[in-house]
Design an enzyme around this catalytic site. Structure first.
Site, short mmCIF file in Angstrom:
data_model
loop_
_atom_site.label_atom_id
_atom_site.label_comp_id
_atom_site.label_asym_id
_atom_site.label_seq_id
_atom_site.Cartn_x
_atom_site.Cartn_y
_atom_site.Cartn_z
N SER A 1 21.08 56.86 30.47
CA SER A 1 21.06 58.92 30.71
C SER A 1 21.83 59.80 30.09
O SER A 1 21.94 60.72 29.97
CB SER A 1 20.83 58.96 32.27
OG SER A 1 19.46 57.52 32.59
N THR B 1 31.10 55.98 29.30
CA THR B 1 31.01 55.53 30.96
C THR B 1 31.55 54.34 30.45
O THR B 1 31.73 53.47 29.66
CB THR B 1 29.57 56.09 30.68
OG1 THR B 1 29.64 55.22 32.33
CG2 THR B 1 28.85 54.81 29.81
N THR C 1 30.10 58.27 35.04
CA THR C 1 30.52 58.53 33.57
C THR C 1 31.10 60.16 33.57
O THR C 1 31.57 60.02 34.48
CB THR C 1 29.53 59.14 33.27
OG1 THR C 1 28.44 57.70 33.78
CG2 THR C 1 28.69 59.10 31.82
N ASN D 1 30.56 52.64 33.24
CA ASN D 1 28.79 52.72 33.91
C ASN D 1 29.12 52.73 34.96
O ASN D 1 29.40 53.81 35.34
CB ASN D 1 28.34 51.08 33.87
CG ASN D 1 27.03 51.31 33.89
OD1 ASN D 1 26.29 52.17 34.83
ND2 ASN D 1 26.23 50.42 34.81
N ARG E 1 27.39 53.76 22.11
CA ARG E 1 27.09 52.66 23.47
C ARG E 1 27.06 51.01 23.28
O ARG E 1 27.14 50.36 22.46
CB ARG E 1 25.45 53.22 23.45
CG ARG E 1 25.10 52.20 24.91
CD ARG E 1 25.13 52.56 25.83
NE ARG E 1 23.68 52.57 26.57
CZ ARG E 1 24.11 53.00 28.17
NH1 ARG E 1 25.53 52.94 28.20
NH2 ARG E 1 23.56 52.80 29.11
N1 GLY Z 1 25.51 54.29 32.29
C1 GLY Z 1 24.87 55.49 32.53
C2 GLY Z 1 24.49 56.35 31.13
O1 GLY Z 1 24.56 55.50 30.24
O2 GLY Z 1 23.66 56.77 31.86
#
Ligand code: GLY
Length: 575
Positions: free
Chosen positions: A454, A400, A382, A402, A106
């Site tokens: 998420s 993703t 995503t 985003n 991330r």
């Molecule tokens: N950017 C969407 C997520 O990571 O949930």
């Protein structure tokens, strides 16, 4: 007489065999298209070119991780909508030897970030700063994460798995209808950024189906990664171009941020549901915890086949979703910075206590405040891909930028899109982000912290072997999409294609509303739900579709079934 009895016996035997087949999720008959069937391996992604690249890697003898890394780089070229090298993602792995692991790549907040960085002097949240342009960019993690996974769990060298992506970028690929529509739809959003406008909006000349789409700069950046590995992105020429773009537009990322970026290998979230094992993503995703908490609550119900789509089932789903999304808001954030009460949130006793609060009426959202589990606590922008190989290794990846095409900025000269992931932090407690998700201190901004996600890449095991590999895009709806696909398979005996195709609903506590796809709730059920006290979304307005799941199911004989979501334009490729 004898003939009659033997006919009767044969009929009984056929019936018994059919029942046996049905109860083991064998593909007998289906109300939807059949999933793709294969014996050796399967790759399901949002891009047919990327799926084919993944399968080629498997055919060459690569394992599921090799294929996942090749697909990750390929998607940055063929699915720039969400595939990326300028964003981040999560990879959940189940190895044939029984090992379960999770790689967190991330994005992170830059070193100069601070809790109130998106508030004006009066404390008002300036949402455009976290959502748009250069100030919204988190330190990218994809390249570091993919290379980490390859080195530790793959078998092939980087140059081999990245080469297909380089070829596609340099030589170009023919745009299909879906890519043309998507790129042309966002053309105006790229206008502010000339480097992006030139590549992704064809300098204002709309793309046509069949156009050769060449991304030379991106090909060059991928080649730097091929030659120098992680350093090819986080140091040297590509890094300098990224920093130059930051300086030009007034962004926060510096060389020190790039130097410090490391992916983290974490213990996955492990839960159980009706005898199946659930392996999913831990924080910095909320996905695994929320999914297991949902399943723990719903395990207290006994659903009959005829319950699917009815008010009893939807009520159970929605009530569980409300409680779990309230917990997400109150307790979830990057575990490296905030003590997430994981044990409590994942306990069956806690889930039972929530189940016991559920009545036969809708619980108003404001009655669900802060529970105390300690005592016992994308939008479609995503993309997900699922891979299974001949040896029995399973990989589930969600990645993703985003928003669609991230923040719509390209690093000039390096051709890759940047994320706008900083919007996934809770910039001001209680104020919703672009997905309507609220947050608390758990997800406040701090330097080097990962913003809560998420994304829910998940592997379901049956007798310690992969049974379902699943995930979805969809921002706040990702978790509920994964939940419904899993329950469709386990509780309602659907095959993977039926489970993915079936219409879906979504509730995230706030706004206090059931979102649903067009055919998810019939008029009679709608009426019952309204009588129970529910508000239903204005059809099709907020979520015309809910998620795009890409999944694999492996039956007891080892036959592999792949299913791409018909809501998107991906494919399942097997061999
Ligand atoms: N950017 C969407 C997520 O990571 O949930």
């Amino acid at each position: 007489m004898t003939k009659f009895y033997s006919l009767k016996r044969i009929t009984v035997i056929i019936l018994l065999i059919s029942l046996l087949l049905l109860s083991s999720n064998e593909i007998v008959e289906a109300e939807t298209a059949q999933p793709v069937r294969a014996k050796n391996g399967m790759v399901v992604t949002a891009s047919d070119i990327a799926s084919k690249i993944g399968v080629e890697i498997l055919k060459k003898g690569g394992n599921a991780v090799d294929a996942a890394v090749a697909v990750g780089f390929a998607l940055a070229v063929t699915y720039p909508f969400a595939g990326n090298i300028g964003g981040g993602g999560f990879m959940v792995i189940h190895l044939k030897d029984g090992t379960n692991t999770a790689i967190d790549y991330r994005e992170k907040a830059p070193l100069s970030a601070s809790r109130d960085m998106y508030l004006d002097k009066n404390g008002n949240y300036i949402s455009s700063m976290s959502k748009e342009g250069v100030t919204s960019v988190g330190v990218p993690g994809s390249v570091a994460g993919l290379i980490y996974a390859l080195k530790k769990y793959g078998t092939m060298p980087l140059n081999e798995v990245i080469q297909p992506a380089i070829n596609l970028a340099v030589k170009g690929w023919r745009l299909d209808d879906a890519s043309v529509k998507s790129l042309n739809q966002f053309a105006n959003d790229f206008k502010k950024y000339p480097a992006a406008y030139k590549i992704y909006a064809n300098n204002g000349k709309p793309f046509k189906e069949g156009d050769l789409f060449v991304q030379k700069d991106l090909g060059w950046a991928l080649n730097q990664i091929k030659e120098k590995g992680v350093e090819g992105f986080y140091k040297g020429k590509v890094a300098s171009l990224l920093i130059k773009t930051m300086k030009e537009y007034g962004g926060y990322i510096t060389q020190a941020d790039l130097d410090k970026y490391k992916p983290v290998e974490r213990k996955p979230i492990i839960g159980t549901y009706r005898g199946y094992e659930i392996v999913s993503m831990p924080p910095s995703s909320s996905g695994g915890i929320a999914l297991v908490e949902l399943l723990n609550i719903l395990e207290n119900y006994k659903f009959k086949p005829e319950d699917w789509g009815g008010s009893y089932y939807i009520h159970a789903l929605v009530e569980a979703m409300k409680y779990v999304y309230a917990d997400r808001t109150n307790y979830l954030g990057d575990e490296d910075f905030y003590p997430v009460p994981k044990k409590g949130l994942l306990s069956k006793e806690y889930a039972k206590s929530i189940f016991e609060k559920i009545t036969d009426k809708a619980t108003p959202a404001d009655e669900i405040k802060k529970t105390n589990p300690i005592k016992y606590n994308e939008s479609n922008e995503t993309t997900h891909y699922s891979i299974y190989d001949k040896q029995g290794n399973a990989v589930s990846v969600t990645t993703t930028l985003n928003s669609a095409y991230g923040n719509k900025m390209v690093v000039n000269g390096a051709g890759f899109l940047l994320n706008n992931e900083m919007d996934d932090f809770s910039a001001k407690p209680g104020v919703p982000n672009q997905f309507g998700l609220r947050g608390s201190e758990a997800n406040s901004i701090q330097p080097e912290k990962r913003m809560l996600s998420s994304m829910t890449p998940t592997i379901v095991l049956k007798n310690n072997k992969p049974y379902i590999i699943i995930g979805s895009p969809g921002g706040s709806t990702i978790i509920t999409v994964v939940l419904q696909v899993i329950m469709n398979c386990i509780d309602f005996n659907m095959n993977i294609q039926e489970a993915i195709d079936a219409p879906r609903i979504h509730d995230q506590w706030l706004p206090d509303m059931i979102y649903h796809e067009k055919f998810a709730i019939n008029p009679d059920t709608k009426e019952k739900l309204i009588k129970m006290g529910y508000k239903l979304s204005d059809l099709n307005k907020t979520f015309p579709i809910i998620g795009k799941a890409e999944g694999i199911m492996i039956d007891k004989d080892g036959i592999i079934y792949g299913a791409a979501d018909p809501r998107g334009s991906g494919t399942a490729e097997g061999y």
